[in-house]
Design an enzyme around this catalytic site. Sequence first.
Site, mmCIF file in Angstrom:
data_model
loop_
_atom_site.group_PDB
_atom_site.id
_atom_site.type_symbol
_atom_site.label_atom_id
_atom_site.label_comp_id
_atom_site.label_asym_id
_atom_site.label_seq_id
_atom_site.Cartn_x
_atom_site.Cartn_y
_atom_site.Cartn_z
ATOM 1 N N SER A 1 0.855 -1.191 0.000
ATOM 2 C CA SER A 1 0.000 0.000 0.000
ATOM 3 C C SER A 1 0.886 1.234 0.000
ATOM 4 O O SER A 1 1.994 1.228 0.562
ATOM 5 C CB SER A 1 -0.894 0.020 1.245
ATOM 6 O OG SER A 1 -1.566 1.263 1.367
ATOM 7 N N TYR B 1 -1.686 -0.119 10.330
ATOM 8 C CA TYR B 1 -1.792 -0.748 9.016
ATOM 9 C C TYR B 1 -0.643 -0.290 8.118
ATOM 10 O O TYR B 1 -0.018 -1.099 7.418
ATOM 11 C CB TYR B 1 -3.147 -0.389 8.396
ATOM 12 C CG TYR B 1 -3.353 -0.839 6.970
ATOM 13 C CD1 TYR B 1 -3.759 -2.141 6.683
ATOM 14 C CD2 TYR B 1 -3.175 0.045 5.905
ATOM 15 C CE1 TYR B 1 -3.963 -2.554 5.370
ATOM 16 C CE2 TYR B 1 -3.383 -0.354 4.596
ATOM 17 C CZ TYR B 1 -3.775 -1.646 4.328
ATOM 18 O OH TYR B 1 -3.980 -2.047 3.035
#
Length: 242
Positions: free
Chosen positions: A137, A151
């Site tokens: 990501s 995250y």
Amino acid sequence: MTPVTVITGGSRGIGAATARRLAAAGHHLALGYRRDHTTADTLTAELRATGVRAIAVPADTRDPDQVTALFDAAAELGPITGLVNNAGITSPIGPFTDLRLDDVREVIDVNLIGYILCAQQAAHRMTHGAAIVNVSSVAATLGSPGEYVHYAAVKAATDALTIGLAKELAPHGIRVNAVAPGIIRTDIHALSGQPDRPDRAAARIPLGRPGEPDEVAAAITWLLSPDASYTTGAVLRVGGGL
């Protein structure tokens, strides 16, 4: 030899888009999924209609026994040539100080431990010419302040896993790369409590819009292909400029 690719989180979102692209490229496919049997079965029927072999295997990637079972089932299709490490979750968006320990542990277990277990199985079974793609990501370098710093930290670990494993497996002719999506239209945003996040975030994306799953799938498909034969240890951003 027909390519055989394992896709975790393969029944929807980026995983499903990748499955469709790889089927069009002639890959046999083993789709790992968590619990939505109907969606997984519908997708495998669609893939088989294109002329490839496809199976859906329920597998919690946090469980090494279930990961082994997924790869055993995939091996029935032929020698495994590809892995797309895609199964992932976030937790409710919010400030770091409100983060619950259970959410931290689940994000780490699914997004990092699961990737490691699947990559380990792949590395044991793959031979020269195979490839692994980890779905990371842009959060890995942006940090996601006020949303999900934990995250982002795990996705930074995904990038490190990619680079280290690429160097370790290169002598065996196995390539390892990652794609780092930005804000993509998938249901992961609803699961984090903000289903409208892609549209709300559009103004801060340089290209002015969220991405689509197929745009990430195109990058994954290229990294698995012979066209990327000299690419390993790369983290390819697909984030609209983020």
